[in-house]
Design an enzyme around this catalytic site. Structure first.
Site, PDB file in Angstrom:
ATOM      1  N   TYR A 178      51.662  66.626 -30.930  1.00 12.89           N
ATOM      2  CA  TYR A 178      51.278  67.752 -31.780  1.00 12.89           C
ATOM      3  C   TYR A 178      52.489  68.415 -32.441  1.00 12.89           C
ATOM      4  O   TYR A 178      52.388  68.916 -33.553  1.00 12.89           O
ATOM      5  CB  TYR A 178      50.557  68.817 -30.960  1.00 12.89           C
ATOM      6  CG  TYR A 178      49.057  68.633 -30.841  1.00 12.89           C
ATOM      7  CD1 TYR A 178      48.523  67.410 -30.459  1.00 12.89           C
ATOM      8  CD2 TYR A 178      48.193  69.683 -31.110  1.00 12.89           C
ATOM      9  CE1 TYR A 178      47.159  67.245 -30.331  1.00 12.89           C
ATOM     10  CE2 TYR A 178      46.826  69.527 -30.982  1.00 12.89           C
ATOM     11  CZ  TYR A 178      46.311  68.306 -30.597  1.00 12.89           C
ATOM     12  OH  TYR A 178      44.959  68.160 -30.473  1.00 12.89           O
ATOM     13  N   LYS A 185      50.782  56.333 -21.326  1.00  8.20           N
ATOM     14  CA  LYS A 185      50.595  55.023 -21.971  1.00  8.20           C
ATOM     15  C   LYS A 185      51.924  54.279 -21.842  1.00  8.20           C
ATOM     16  O   LYS A 185      52.566  53.898 -22.831  1.00  8.20           O
ATOM     17  CB  LYS A 185      50.173  55.241 -23.438  1.00  8.20           C
ATOM     18  CG  LYS A 185      49.760  53.983 -24.182  1.00  8.20           C
ATOM     19  CD  LYS A 185      48.445  53.388 -23.705  1.00  8.20           C
ATOM     20  CE  LYS A 185      48.170  52.069 -24.411  1.00  8.20           C
ATOM     21  NZ  LYS A 185      46.967  51.380 -23.874  1.00  8.20           N
ATOM     22  N   ASP A 224      43.886  54.860 -21.619  1.00  4.26           N
ATOM     23  CA  ASP A 224      42.632  54.166 -21.955  1.00  4.26           C
ATOM     24  C   ASP A 224      41.815  53.886 -20.689  1.00  4.26           C
ATOM     25  O   ASP A 224      40.596  54.060 -20.671  1.00  4.26           O
ATOM     26  CB  ASP A 224      42.894  52.886 -22.771  1.00  4.26           C
ATOM     27  CG  ASP A 224      43.988  52.011 -22.198  1.00  4.26           C
ATOM     28  OD1 ASP A 224      44.698  52.440 -21.262  1.00  4.26           O
ATOM     29  OD2 ASP A 224      44.137  50.868 -22.676  1.00  4.26           O
ATOM     30  N   ASP A 269      43.946  66.422 -25.169  1.00  2.84           N
ATOM     31  CA  ASP A 269      42.956  66.909 -26.131  1.00  2.84           C
ATOM     32  C   ASP A 269      41.733  65.996 -26.111  1.00  2.84           C
ATOM     33  O   ASP A 269      40.592  66.456 -26.028  1.00  2.84           O
ATOM     34  CB  ASP A 269      43.570  66.946 -27.534  1.00  2.84           C
ATOM     35  CG  ASP A 269      42.564  67.403 -28.569  1.00  2.84           C
ATOM     36  OD1 ASP A 269      41.885  68.419 -28.310  1.00  2.84           O
ATOM     37  OD2 ASP A 269      42.437  66.740 -29.623  1.00  2.84           O
ATOM     38  N   ASP A 293      37.738  66.717 -24.124  1.00  2.00           N
ATOM     39  CA  ASP A 293      36.433  66.697 -24.798  1.00  2.00           C
ATOM     40  C   ASP A 293      35.503  65.732 -24.066  1.00  2.00           C
ATOM     41  O   ASP A 293      34.332  66.020 -23.837  1.00  2.00           O
ATOM     42  CB  ASP A 293      36.563  66.269 -26.272  1.00  2.00           C
ATOM     43  CG  ASP A 293      36.582  67.463 -27.208  1.00  2.00           C
ATOM     44  OD1 ASP A 293      37.039  68.540 -26.771  1.00  2.00           O
ATOM     45  OD2 ASP A 293      36.158  67.319 -28.380  1.00  2.00           O
TER      46      ASP A 293
END
Ligand code: IPM
Ligand code: MG
Length: 367
Positions: A141, A191, A223, A247, A251
């Site tokens: 970000y 990752k 993932d 983020d 969700d």
């Protein structure tokens, strides 16, 4: 005790739900002998309309002078123009950075009474009780370079995932500390098979694990984590991860609880310690501004009320008071009160204000 609380209602249903959080806080104050003084500030679209900025300096000043910040929601179609120079969401990103709110805590707990509202099988979500710790002021970000430009071979854009050792260490420490106060299991999500910043992250997680022998740590690729959250969400206790990964995962995780209208969050500027602490923080519901139902007494104020409970716990050192608010919410749900978003057959539908009043009343009555 006296506490000053900055209240930034923002846009859409923000004012509706922060009003109910205040109502509940007032009754917490009456019952336990505290006084909450509210200082109102502007943020988001309403602030763009008034001052041309999504986060005016005056708002930052108010927040800095208070013990904690309670935020509603920002955004709406009115400010959605992709050509606009400033958007309501800029206010949110700026306040995180300005106040140094690097640790975003998003608890996801299955409410038994809402088991039927989730799109997953009830037995998969039955025991979900996890906490995502999302790094909030660095990573993809905020990393530089970050820009868009034109070249002779067409347009280009770059975003950067940048982390310093210090930033990684402090967010991992939040994860370790929270794990210690919960079920002592920490999943560090990265990752590392592709990204250099993730390899550094994983290395530091390994080094810190030695400091926390009581915490079981596992490293998981983002993932694989996304998959496991759906397949076996009860596996998780505390998840700690990079800004953008967090983020996306939050969700996803929010859907495990049945409704987004129920989930609170905390964004802290310090590492919380022990049972309850006095880390400066900003508290807001996970849900957005829902402009279609704004001002219509329809929004679910529970996420905002539970955010206020997190504030009592993490910023004001009032653990008992926080637990009382949570119990009041559960009790009211148990008794069948429902706002429209979580209404099912046979339940009692209530408006935003009635829901707030019913919860506040439980607190007044000693639940
Ligand atoms: C969130 C939101 C924000 C984010 C947006 C509104 C900038 O999605 O708090 O998760 O991406 O951080
Ligand atoms: Mg988000």
């Amino acid at each position: 005790m006296n506490f000053d609380i900055a209240v930034l209602p923002g846009d859409g249903v923000g004012p509706d739900v922060t009003n109910e959080a205040r109502r509940v806080l007032d009754d917490v104050g009456n019952r336990f002998g505290h006084r909450f003084t509210y200082k109102q500030g502007y943020i988001g679209g309403i602030s763009i309309d008034k001052f041309g900025s999504a986060l005016p300096q005056a708002t930052i000043n108010i927040c800095r002078r208070c013990d904690a910040v309670l935020l509603g929601a920002v955004g709406g179609p009115k400010w959605d123009n992709p050509e606009a120079i400033t958007r309501p969401e800029d206010g949110l990103l700026a306040i995180r950075k300005e106040l140094g709110l690097f640790a975003n805590l998003r608890p996801v707990k299955m409410f038994k009474v809402l088991q039927d509202s989730t799109s997953l099988k009830p037995e998969v979500v039955a025991r979900v009780d996890l906490m995502v710790v999302r790094e909030l002021t660095g990573g993809l970000y905020f990393g530089r370079p970050k820009r868009r430009w034109s070249t002779s071979r067409g347009r280009r854009a770059v975003d950067s995932m940048v982390y310093t050792e210090k930033e990684i260490e402090r967010i991992l420490r939040v994860g370790f500390e929270l794990a210690l106060s919960r079920r002592r299991k920490l999943t560090s999500v990265d990752k590392a098979n592709v990204l250099e910043s993730s390899r550094l992250w994983r290395q530091i997680a390994g080094e810190m694990a030695a400091e926390y022998p009581k915490v079981t740590v596992d490293n998981m690729l983002v993932d694989a984590c996304a998959m496991r959250l759906i397949r076996d969400p009860a596996y998780f206790d505390v998840i700690v991860t990079e800004n953008m990964f967090g983020d996306i995962l939050t969700d996803e995780a929010s859907m495990l609880a049945g409704s987004m209208g129920m989930l609170p969050s905390a964004s802290l500027a310090e590492i919380p310690g022990g049972k309850s602490s006095s880390a400066f923080g900003l508290y807001e519901p996970i849900h957005g501004s829902a402009p279609d139902i704004a001002g219509r007494n329809l929004a679910n104020p529970i996420a905002a009320i539970l955010s206020a409970a997190m504030m009592l716990h993490y910023s004001l050192g009032l653990g008992k008071e926080a637990a009382t608010v949570e119990q009041a919410v559960l009790k009211v749900l148990d008794e069948g009160y429902r706002t429209k978003d979580i209404m099912t057959a046979g339940m009692k539908q209530t408006g935003t204000q009635e829901m707030g009043k019913t919860i506040a009343y439980k607190i007044k009555q000693g639940i």
